[in-house]
Design a protein around this motif. Structure first.
Motif, PDB file in Angstrom:
ATOM      1  N   ALA A 144      -4.382   2.762  -2.250  1.00 50.17           N
ATOM      2  CA  ALA A 144      -3.177   3.580  -2.406  1.00 50.17           C
ATOM      3  C   ALA A 144      -3.525   4.947  -3.005  1.00 50.17           C
ATOM      4  N   LEU A 145      -4.460   4.931  -3.920  1.00 49.83           N
ATOM      5  CA  LEU A 145      -4.906   6.204  -4.513  1.00 49.83           C
ATOM      6  C   LEU A 145      -5.511   7.096  -3.437  1.00 49.83           C
ATOM      7  N   ASP A 179       3.280   5.966  -2.608  1.00 50.64           N
ATOM      8  CA  ASP A 179       4.464   6.799  -2.888  1.00 50.64           C
ATOM      9  C   ASP A 179       4.682   6.942  -4.392  1.00 50.64           C
ATOM     10  N   ALA A 180       4.519   5.826  -5.095  1.00 47.89           N
ATOM     11  CA  ALA A 180       4.709   5.867  -6.554  1.00 47.89           C
ATOM     12  C   ALA A 180       3.709   6.836  -7.173  1.00 47.89           C
ATOM     13  N   PHE A 181       2.479   6.805  -6.694  1.00 47.35           N
ATOM     14  CA  PHE A 181       1.472   7.749  -7.191  1.00 47.35           C
ATOM     15  C   PHE A 181       1.898   9.187  -6.926  1.00 47.35           C
ATOM     16  N   LEU A 213       0.819  -1.216   0.000  1.00 45.85           N
ATOM     17  CA  LEU A 213       0.000   0.000   0.000  1.00 45.85           C
ATOM     18  C   LEU A 213       0.853   1.268   0.000  1.00 45.85           C
ATOM     19  N   ASP A 214       1.804   1.334   0.921  1.00 46.33           N
ATOM     20  CA  ASP A 214       2.595   2.563   1.059  1.00 46.33           C
ATOM     21  C   ASP A 214       3.471   2.821  -0.164  1.00 46.33           C
TER      22      ASP A 214
END
Ligand code: AMP
Ligand code: MG
Length: 395
Positions: A259-260, A230-232, A225-226
């Protein structure tokens, strides 16, 4: 959450986007993009009455001659004075017709002895015979290319001959590709256990080759998730479109949606009434549009064709961003359809479409062999051989 019909999902996605900023580029750099403004001619084409043939410029009323040859008009340079009575000028294809001449006697129908010219055969069919009149193709002020038309080599020629060296188009969108999945390894690396090569990002980059985009591959992010959040966040600062693959279904390891949310995105829709591609997701994160494609390669490819390409076209200012289908006759029957819109991998044989049974959304062999996707709307009845169906061409 119920499934969104494909057309509605496409409309919602396109509504999230707007055409990007206009830039003026050399004509050749506009190829593959869409005219951001009408292109209007700033010269007549042709700019003079030109000969369509090699022969002799004459006056029609003076047939069958004889004439006296008083000079020559070649491509790019004309005779410096009008023809007088009984005079003719040697002329070549593409050369300006001298003033006072009104037709061209073709070489094959002329007999020349020294400066004396006579007509043999029928001669030009009338005034204007064998002449391309000034402005016959277009006039200065004519609209050559309408706003929103996709530019190809023909339009380069048209705008170029219309007097332009540059064209106004939209900036290319920056696209960041993010692959998600614990099982993924980069192409060409060993694949121990149940791991597999991460083919989706290269597949999409391949699909986008020839499209006016700047693609950046963020690489593989594990099902965490994290790390996905972070990538987003990283991608949101630089991308106009963020495309993820995988992790968008309802499994325990599907982290795209949470994650979004963590990254502060706004979800617009999730889950579309289509097969393959049901888990498709769209949203926005700051100024970026997020498109969450399913992980199965076929689902990824089909949803990219139906959603990512139209989104690029929309940002590029296309008049008609949605892909075009064509009608083809069936070579084999198709069963009735359920509530989802099917996109069947199909081949064309002698102009007839065949969709094999067992349309597995992970089967790359069938995708790679397909000429197109047969579109089967929800709830259509069985279709027989020879019946027309819509097909989206893939190549
Ligand atoms: P997911 O949507 O994450 O459940 O993935 C569905 C299937 O697609 C799984 O079998 C994945 O291994 C496969 N898959 C996911 N991402 C990729 C990728 N980048 N390249 C190839 N296969 C993938
Ligand atoms: Mg996964």
């Amino acid at each position: 959450m119920s499934l969104l019909p494909v057309a509605e999902a496409q409309a919602r996605l396109l509504a999230l986007a707007a055409p990007l900023e206009i830039e003026t580029v050399p004509l050749i750099d506009g190829v593959g993009r869409w005219a951001a403004e009408d292109v209007v001619a700033i010269r007549d084409q042709p700019s003079h009455d030109l000969s369509a043939m090699d022969g002799y410029a004459i006056r029609h009323a003076e047939r069958p001659g004889p004439w006296t040859i008083v000079g020559e008009s070649a491509a790019g340079g004309g005779l410096d004075r009008p023809l007088g009575r009984g005079e003719a000028a040697r002329i070549f294809t593409g050369a300006p017709v001298p003033a006072a001449a009104d037709c061209v006697l073709v070489q094959e129908e002329a007999e020349r002895i020294g400066e004396r010219l006579a007509m043999v055969g029928e001669g030009p069919r009338g005034i204007g015979g064998n002449i391309r009149p000034q402005g016959i193709d277009f006039r200065s002020g004519s609209k050559l290319i309408p706003t929103g038309r996709r530019i190809d080599g023909r339009h380069v020629a048209l705008a170029g001959i219309g007097g332009h060296a540059t064209i106004a188009v939209r900036r290319r969108p920056r696209i960041t590709l993010i692959s998600t999945g614990d099982e993924l390894v980069p192409l060409g690396k060993p694949t121990p256990g149940a791991s597999l090569p991460a083919s989706n990002a290269p597949m999409l980059a391949g699909l986008l080759a020839g499209w006016p985009v700047e693609v950046r591959d963020h690489g593989i992010v594990p099902d965490d998730l994290d790390r996905i959040a972070d990538a987003f966040s990283n991608a949101a600062g630089e991308a106009d479109i963020i495309v993820t693959t995988g992790g968008v279904s309802v499994g325990d390891h599907d982290f795209i949606r949470p994650a979004l949310e963590k990254a502060g995105a706004r979800l617009d829709f999730w889950r579309v009434a289509m097969r393959p591609g049901k888990p498709l997701l769209a949203g926005t994160l700051n100024s970026a549009i997020v498109l969450g494609l399913p992980g199965n390669p076929v689902s990824s490819y089909v949803t990219a064709c139906l959603f990512l390409l139209p989104l690029i076209a929309r940002m590029g200012g296309a008049a008609h961003p949605l892909p075009r289908t064509r009608t083809v006759p069936l070579g084999a029957p198709l069963p009735s359809n359920g509530q989802r819109q099917d996109y069947l991998r199909a081949r064309l044989v002698d102009g007839q479409a065949f969709a094999p049974d067992g349309q597995d959304s992970a089967a790359l062999m069938a995708l790679a062999a397909a000429d197109g996707l047969i579109v089967r709307p929800p709830h259509v009845p069985r279709a027989e051989i020879g019946e027309s169906v819509e097909m989206l061409y893939l190549a």
